[in-house]
Design a protein around this motif. Structure first.
Motif, PDB file in Angstrom:
ATOM      1  N   ASP A 136       0.817  -1.204   0.000  1.00 16.10           N
ATOM      2  CA  ASP A 136       0.000   0.000   0.000  1.00 16.10           C
ATOM      3  C   ASP A 136       0.863   1.272   0.000  1.00 16.10           C
ATOM      4  O   ASP A 136       0.574   2.231   0.722  1.00 16.10           O
ATOM      5  CB  ASP A 136      -0.943  -0.009   1.218  1.00 16.10           C
ATOM      6  N   GLY A 137       1.916   1.241  -0.786  1.00 13.69           N
ATOM      7  CA  GLY A 137       2.773   2.421  -0.927  1.00 13.69           C
ATOM      8  C   GLY A 137       3.831   2.557   0.149  1.00 13.69           C
ATOM      9  O   GLY A 137       4.694   3.426   0.066  1.00 13.69           O
ATOM     10  N   SER A 164       4.700   7.878  -3.370  1.00 14.64           N
ATOM     11  CA  SER A 164       3.462   7.581  -2.639  1.00 14.64           C
ATOM     12  C   SER A 164       3.158   8.584  -1.526  1.00 14.64           C
ATOM     13  O   SER A 164       2.015   8.689  -1.092  1.00 14.64           O
ATOM     14  CB  SER A 164       3.509   6.157  -2.054  1.00 14.64           C
ATOM     15  N   THR A 166       3.902   8.320   1.465  1.00 20.34           N
ATOM     16  CA  THR A 166       3.774   7.592   2.729  1.00 20.34           C
ATOM     17  C   THR A 166       5.109   7.572   3.466  1.00 20.34           C
ATOM     18  O   THR A 166       6.144   7.883   2.887  1.00 20.34           O
ATOM     19  CB  THR A 166       3.336   6.145   2.447  1.00 20.34           C
ATOM     20  N   TYR A 297      -3.253   8.029  -1.173  1.00 21.28           N
ATOM     21  CA  TYR A 297      -2.222   7.551  -0.263  1.00 21.28           C
ATOM     22  C   TYR A 297      -1.934   8.669   0.737  1.00 21.28           C
ATOM     23  O   TYR A 297      -1.597   9.783   0.319  1.00 21.28           O
ATOM     24  CB  TYR A 297      -0.964   7.162  -1.061  1.00 21.28           C
TER      25      TYR A 297
END
Ligand SMILES: *Cc1c(COP(=O)(O)O)cnc(C)c1O
Length: 364
Positions: A136-137, A164, A166, A297
Motif C-alpha cells: 500500500d505504498g 506515494s 507515505t 495515499y
C-alpha cells in the motif's frame, strides 16, 4: 565507440513538462505546474537578496569546501562540519553513493515503487537492483531486510516516499537499522523532511551516534524552494563522508546556491508558513478524494498520489488540456494514479473543479 554496457537501452530521466512548452503546444495562456513537487510559494525573499549580493562573482570559482553553507547547516542541525557532504542537489549525493559503493559484483536494495534515481544510478554502476514491492505504498522493511545478502552495499529508505507520500515510522525504522548488517549502508532520503507532521516520523540525526552505516539526505529543492539552484546534502559519520568525498567534483555547487541556502536557513518563518499552508491544503485534497470516493495515499509531503480508477495517462492528458501539468502514475509504478503537487489555494480550487468535471463527464 562503445559505451559501457549498462547504458544500452537506458532511458534518460523524463522531467515534468515545462510550462512554456505546454502553453505553446496547446495554445493556453495560463498553465499551472503541479508535477515536480516544487514550492508553490517560491523561496524566502532573503534567498534572492543573497544571490543579488554575490551577483558580481560570476568569474570566480565557488568555494569547493562550501564553508559558508557547511558551517550554517552544521550549526542548524547540530552536527560537525566533517559530517556533511554537499551535492548539486541531493540527486548528486545519490550519484556519489552509487559511484563509491556499487559495482557489478554488488547489489542494492530499494522499495518498489520509489524514487527512480536510486535504480538509475545503481544500474549505471552495473550493480544488481533488488526491488522489493511495497505494501500500500509503504516500504516493506522486513522484506527489504530479507533481500540483503553479503554482496549488498546500499539499502534505500525514501522517507517519506516519492511517489506515494507515505512514511516509515520511528519504531519500524530503528528496528530495521538494528537488523541491517554493518557492511550495508542505509540511506534515509528525507527530501520532504520539512513537510512531515506525523509524530512518529523518525528523527534520524541522533541515530548517527549509534549507526555508522547510516546516511541522511536532505535538500533545499523542496520546502526551501531553491530547486533551480541545485543544492542538497548528506549527513553521516566523518569516516563515511571522507570515504565518498573523492568522488565529488571539486566545485559542484555554485556561489549563488551557497549564498541563497545560507539565507534560506535564516528564515524559519518562511518554512513554517509554507508547511502550515501545505498541511491545510493536503486536508482539502483528502476531503476531495473522500467526497468522490477516490483512494489516496496518506501524504507527509507536498504532493499526493490519487487513484482515479483509470489510466494515469488519461488523467494527465485531461488535466494538461485544462492547463494543469501533473505526473501520471503510469511511469511511477501506480498505473491508475496521478501524483499531484499541492499548489496555492487558488490553484488547488481550480484543479478540484476541473477534476470534478472529469469525474462527472467521464465516469469509469
Ligand atoms: C526531489 C527529490 C530528491 C532530489 O532533489 P534535489 O533537487 O536533487 O535535491 C531526492 N529524493 C527525493 C525522494 C525527491 O523527491
Amino acid at each position: 565507440m562503445q559505451a559501457k554496457k549498462q547504458l544500452h537501452g537506458l532511458p534518460s530521466y523524463k522531467p515534468g513538462k515545462p510550462i512554456e512548452e505546454v502553453k505553446r503546444e496547446l495554445g493556453l495562456s495560463k498553465v499551472v505546474k503541479l508535477a515536480s513537487n516544487e514550492n508553490p510559494y517560491g523561496s524566502s525573499p532573503k534567498a534572492a537578496e543573497a544571490i543579488r549580493e554575490v551577483a558580481d562573482q560570476t568569474a570566480i570559482y565557488p568555494d569547493g569546501y562550501a564553508a559558508s553553507i557547511r558551517e550554517k547547516v552544521a550549526a542548524k542541525i547540530g552536527v560537525s562540519e566533517n559530517q556533511l557532504v554537499f551535492g548539486n542537489g541531493s540527486d548528486e549525493v545519490i550519484q556519489f553513493l552509487c559511484r563509491a559503493f556499487l559495482s557489478p559484483e554488488t547489489n542494492t536494495v530499494t522499495a518498489d515503487p520509489t524514487f527512480s534515481q536510486y535504480k538509475l544510478n545503481a544500474t549505471i554502476e552495473g550493480a544488481e537492483v533488488r526491488e522489493v514491492p511495497s505494501v500500500d505504498g509503504v516500504h516493506d522493511l522486513d522484506a527489504m531486510l530479507e533481500a540483503i545478502d553479503e554482496n549488498t552495499r546500499i539499502v534505500w529508505v525514501c522517507n517519506p516516499n516519492n511517489p506515494s507520500g507515505t512514511y516509515v515510522g520511528e519504531k519500524a525504522f530503528v528496528n530495521f537499522l538494528e537488523k541491517v548488517p554493518a557492511h550495508v549502508l542505509v540511506v534515509s532520503d528525507e527530501a520532504y523532511y520539512e513537510y512531515v507532521t506525523a509524530d512518529d516520523y523518525p528523527e534520524t540525526l541522533p541515530l548517527l551516534e549509534k549507526f555508522d552505516n547510516l546516511m541522511i539526505l536532505r535538500t533545499f529543492s523542496k520546502a526551501y524552494g531553491l530547486a533551480a539552484l541545485r543544492i542538497g546534502y548528506g549527513v553521516a559519520n566523518p569516516t563515511l563522508i571522507a570515504t565518498i568525498n573523492p568522488v565529488r567534483p571539486p566545485f559542484n555547487n555554485t556561489t549563488f546556491a551557497h549564498a541563497a541556502a545560507v539565507a534560506a536557513l535564516e528564515d524559519d518563518d518562511f518554512i513554517k508558513d509554507c508547511v502550515e499552508k501545505n498541511t491545510k491544503s493536503l486536508k482539502q485534497f483528502e476531503d476531495f478524494c473522500r467526497k468522490h470516493n477516490l483512494k489516496y495515499y496518506p501524504s507527509q509531503t507536498n504532493f499526493i498520489l490519487i487513484d482515479f480508477n483509470r489510466s494515469g495517462d488519461e488523467v494527465f492528458d485531461y488535466l494538461l488540456k485544462k492547463g494543469f501539468i501533473v505526473r501520471s502514475g503510469q511511469a511511477l509504478g501506480f498505473p491508475t494514479c496521478a501524483r499531484i503537487t499541492v499548489g496555492t489555494d487558488q490553484e488547488n480550487e481550480e484543479l478540484f473543479s476541473v477534476l470534478e468535471e472529469m469525474l462527472v463527464s467521464n465516469p469509469v
